[in-house]
Design a protein around this motif. Structure first.
Motif, PDB file in Angstrom:
ATOM      1  N   PHE A 168       0.854  -1.176   0.000  1.00  0.00           N
ATOM      2  CA  PHE A 168       0.000   0.000   0.000  1.00  0.00           C
ATOM      3  C   PHE A 168       0.892   1.228   0.000  1.00  0.00           C
ATOM      4  CE2 PHE A 168      -2.087  -3.353   2.282  1.00  0.00           C
ATOM      5  CZ  PHE A 168      -3.443  -3.224   2.039  1.00  0.00           C
ATOM      6  N   SER A 169       0.431   2.310  -0.590  1.00  0.00           N
ATOM      7  CA  SER A 169       1.173   3.559  -0.469  1.00  0.00           C
ATOM      8  C   SER A 169       0.190   4.714  -0.407  1.00  0.00           C
ATOM      9  CB  SER A 169       2.146   3.743  -1.638  1.00  0.00           C
ATOM     10  OG  SER A 169       1.442   3.767  -2.854  1.00  0.00           O
ATOM     11  N   GLY A 170       0.683   5.831   0.073  1.00  0.00           N
ATOM     12  CA  GLY A 170      -0.135   7.037   0.149  1.00  0.00           C
ATOM     13  C   GLY A 170      -1.413   6.844   0.932  1.00  0.00           C
ATOM     14  N   GLU A 171      -2.522   7.218   0.338  1.00  0.00           N
ATOM     15  CA  GLU A 171      -3.836   7.178   0.978  1.00  0.00           C
ATOM     16  C   GLU A 171      -4.234   5.752   1.385  1.00  0.00           C
ATOM     17  OE1 GLU A 171      -6.759   9.166   2.564  1.00  0.00           O
ATOM     18  OE2 GLU A 171      -5.080  10.248   1.693  1.00  0.00           O
ATOM     19  N   GLY A 172      -3.750   4.751   0.664  1.00  0.00           N
ATOM     20  CA  GLY A 172      -4.097   3.362   0.959  1.00  0.00           C
ATOM     21  C   GLY A 172      -3.665   2.886   2.331  1.00  0.00           C
ATOM     22  N   THR A 173      -2.662   3.544   2.925  1.00  0.00           N
ATOM     23  CA  THR A 173      -2.208   3.130   4.251  1.00  0.00           C
ATOM     24  C   THR A 173      -3.192   3.525   5.339  1.00  0.00           C
ATOM     25  OG1 THR A 173      -0.924   5.161   4.598  1.00  0.00           O
ATOM     26  CG2 THR A 173       0.234   3.286   3.614  1.00  0.00           C
ATOM     27  N   ARG A 174      -4.126   4.420   5.017  1.00  0.00           N
ATOM     28  CA  ARG A 174      -5.089   4.878   6.021  1.00  0.00           C
ATOM     29  C   ARG A 174      -6.486   4.284   5.827  1.00  0.00           C
ATOM     30  NH1 ARG A 174      -1.554   8.986   5.177  1.00  0.00           N
ATOM     31  NH2 ARG A 174      -2.635  10.051   3.505  1.00  0.00           N
ATOM     32  N   LYS A 175      -6.694   3.548   4.749  1.00  0.00           N
ATOM     33  CA  LYS A 175      -8.007   2.974   4.466  1.00  0.00           C
ATOM     34  C   LYS A 175      -8.086   1.534   4.972  1.00  0.00           C
ATOM     35  CE  LYS A 175      -8.794   5.668   0.289  1.00  0.00           C
ATOM     36  NZ  LYS A 175      -9.001   5.592  -1.168  1.00  0.00           N
ATOM     37  N   PRO A 176      -9.244   1.101   5.459  1.00  0.00           N
ATOM     38  CA  PRO A 176      -9.399  -0.286   5.924  1.00  0.00           C
ATOM     39  C   PRO A 176      -9.716  -1.240   4.762  1.00  0.00           C
ATOM     40  CG  PRO A 176     -11.411   0.919   6.330  1.00  0.00           C
ATOM     41  CD  PRO A 176     -10.434   1.905   5.744  1.00  0.00           C
ATOM     42  N   LEU A 177      -8.802  -1.324   3.782  1.00  0.00           N
ATOM     43  CA  LEU A 177      -9.087  -2.071   2.557  1.00  0.00           C
ATOM     44  C   LEU A 177      -9.235  -3.572   2.793  1.00  0.00           C
ATOM     45  CD1 LEU A 177      -6.809  -0.134   0.044  1.00  0.00           C
ATOM     46  CD2 LEU A 177      -9.306  -0.066   0.217  1.00  0.00           C
ATOM     47  N   ILE A 178      -8.451  -4.148   3.684  1.00  0.00           N
ATOM     48  CA  ILE A 178      -8.568  -5.592   3.927  1.00  0.00           C
ATOM     49  C   ILE A 178      -9.915  -5.896   4.570  1.00  0.00           C
ATOM     50  CG2 ILE A 178      -7.593  -7.564   5.162  1.00  0.00           C
ATOM     51  CD1 ILE A 178      -4.840  -6.238   4.774  1.00  0.00           C
ATOM     52  N   TYR A 179     -10.325  -5.065   5.496  1.00  0.00           N
ATOM     53  CA  TYR A 179     -11.648  -5.229   6.113  1.00  0.00           C
ATOM     54  C   TYR A 179     -12.748  -5.108   5.055  1.00  0.00           C
ATOM     55  CZ  TYR A 179     -15.919  -3.873   8.506  1.00  0.00           C
ATOM     56  OH  TYR A 179     -17.217  -3.795   8.919  1.00  0.00           O
ATOM     57  N   GLU A 180     -12.671  -4.073   4.233  1.00  0.00           N
ATOM     58  CA  GLU A 180     -13.677  -3.882   3.192  1.00  0.00           C
ATOM     59  C   GLU A 180     -13.711  -5.062   2.227  1.00  0.00           C
ATOM     60  OE1 GLU A 180     -13.130  -0.077   1.297  1.00  0.00           O
ATOM     61  OE2 GLU A 180     -13.237   0.983   3.214  1.00  0.00           O
ATOM     62  N   MET A 181     -12.529  -5.581   1.858  1.00  0.00           N
ATOM     63  CA  MET A 181     -12.456  -6.743   0.972  1.00  0.00           C
ATOM     64  C   MET A 181     -13.155  -7.945   1.595  1.00  0.00           C
ATOM     65  SD  MET A 181      -9.217  -9.152   0.147  1.00  0.00           S
ATOM     66  CE  MET A 181      -9.307  -9.526   1.879  1.00  0.00           C
ATOM     67  N   SER A 182     -12.935  -8.155   2.901  1.00  0.00           N
ATOM     68  CA  SER A 182     -13.529  -9.325   3.565  1.00  0.00           C
ATOM     69  C   SER A 182     -15.046  -9.211   3.662  1.00  0.00           C
ATOM     70  CB  SER A 182     -12.921  -9.527   4.947  1.00  0.00           C
ATOM     71  OG  SER A 182     -13.368  -8.532   5.844  1.00  0.00           O
ATOM     72  N   LYS A 183     -15.577  -7.995   3.670  1.00  0.00           N
ATOM     73  CA  LYS A 183     -17.027  -7.798   3.700  1.00  0.00           C
ATOM     74  C   LYS A 183     -17.635  -7.953   2.309  1.00  0.00           C
ATOM     75  CE  LYS A 183     -17.734  -6.966   7.999  1.00  0.00           C
ATOM     76  NZ  LYS A 183     -18.529  -7.907   8.782  1.00  0.00           N
ATOM     77  N   LYS A 184     -16.875  -7.579   1.301  1.00  0.00           N
ATOM     78  CA  LYS A 184     -17.361  -7.583  -0.081  1.00  0.00           C
ATOM     79  C   LYS A 184     -17.277  -8.977  -0.718  1.00  0.00           C
ATOM     80  CE  LYS A 184     -16.887  -4.618  -4.140  1.00  0.00           C
ATOM     81  NZ  LYS A 184     -18.182  -3.972  -4.035  1.00  0.00           N
TER      82      LYS A 184
END
Length: 82
Positions: A12-28
């Motif tokens: 991850f870089s930039g803004e991605g380090t502050r987003k809960p992307l793994i959590y969102e992926m697991s919900k989606k």
């Protein structure tokens, strides 16, 4: 279909380090994740991740991560067990 486990390096870089992307992926997507190792700073994050699920669902989850700016690479050797 058979379930499988894939081991991946996520960068991850930039803004991605502050987003809960793994959590969102697991919900989606219907995948189970296991964070095996992580190093995250305000500017870059590197995570060793195991994903378990149907192969096609894992592929869809990986495509979603990449569409959200995450670099995804397979783990080549068993470095995350140590």
């Amino acid at each position: 279909m058979a379930r499988e486990t894939q081991r991946l390096w996520l960068t991850f870089s930039g803004e991605g380090t502050r987003k809960p992307l793994i959590y969102e992926m697991s919900k989606k997507f219907e995948v189970i994740f296991n964070i095996r190792n992580a190093s995250v700073t305000p500017t870059v994050g590197i995570i060793a991740l195991e994903l378990e699920g149907e192969r096609t669902v894992i592929q869809e989850a990986v495509a979603w991560l990449e569409a959200n700016g995450v670099q995804v690479e397979p783990v080549e050797i068993n470095t995350i067990e140590g």
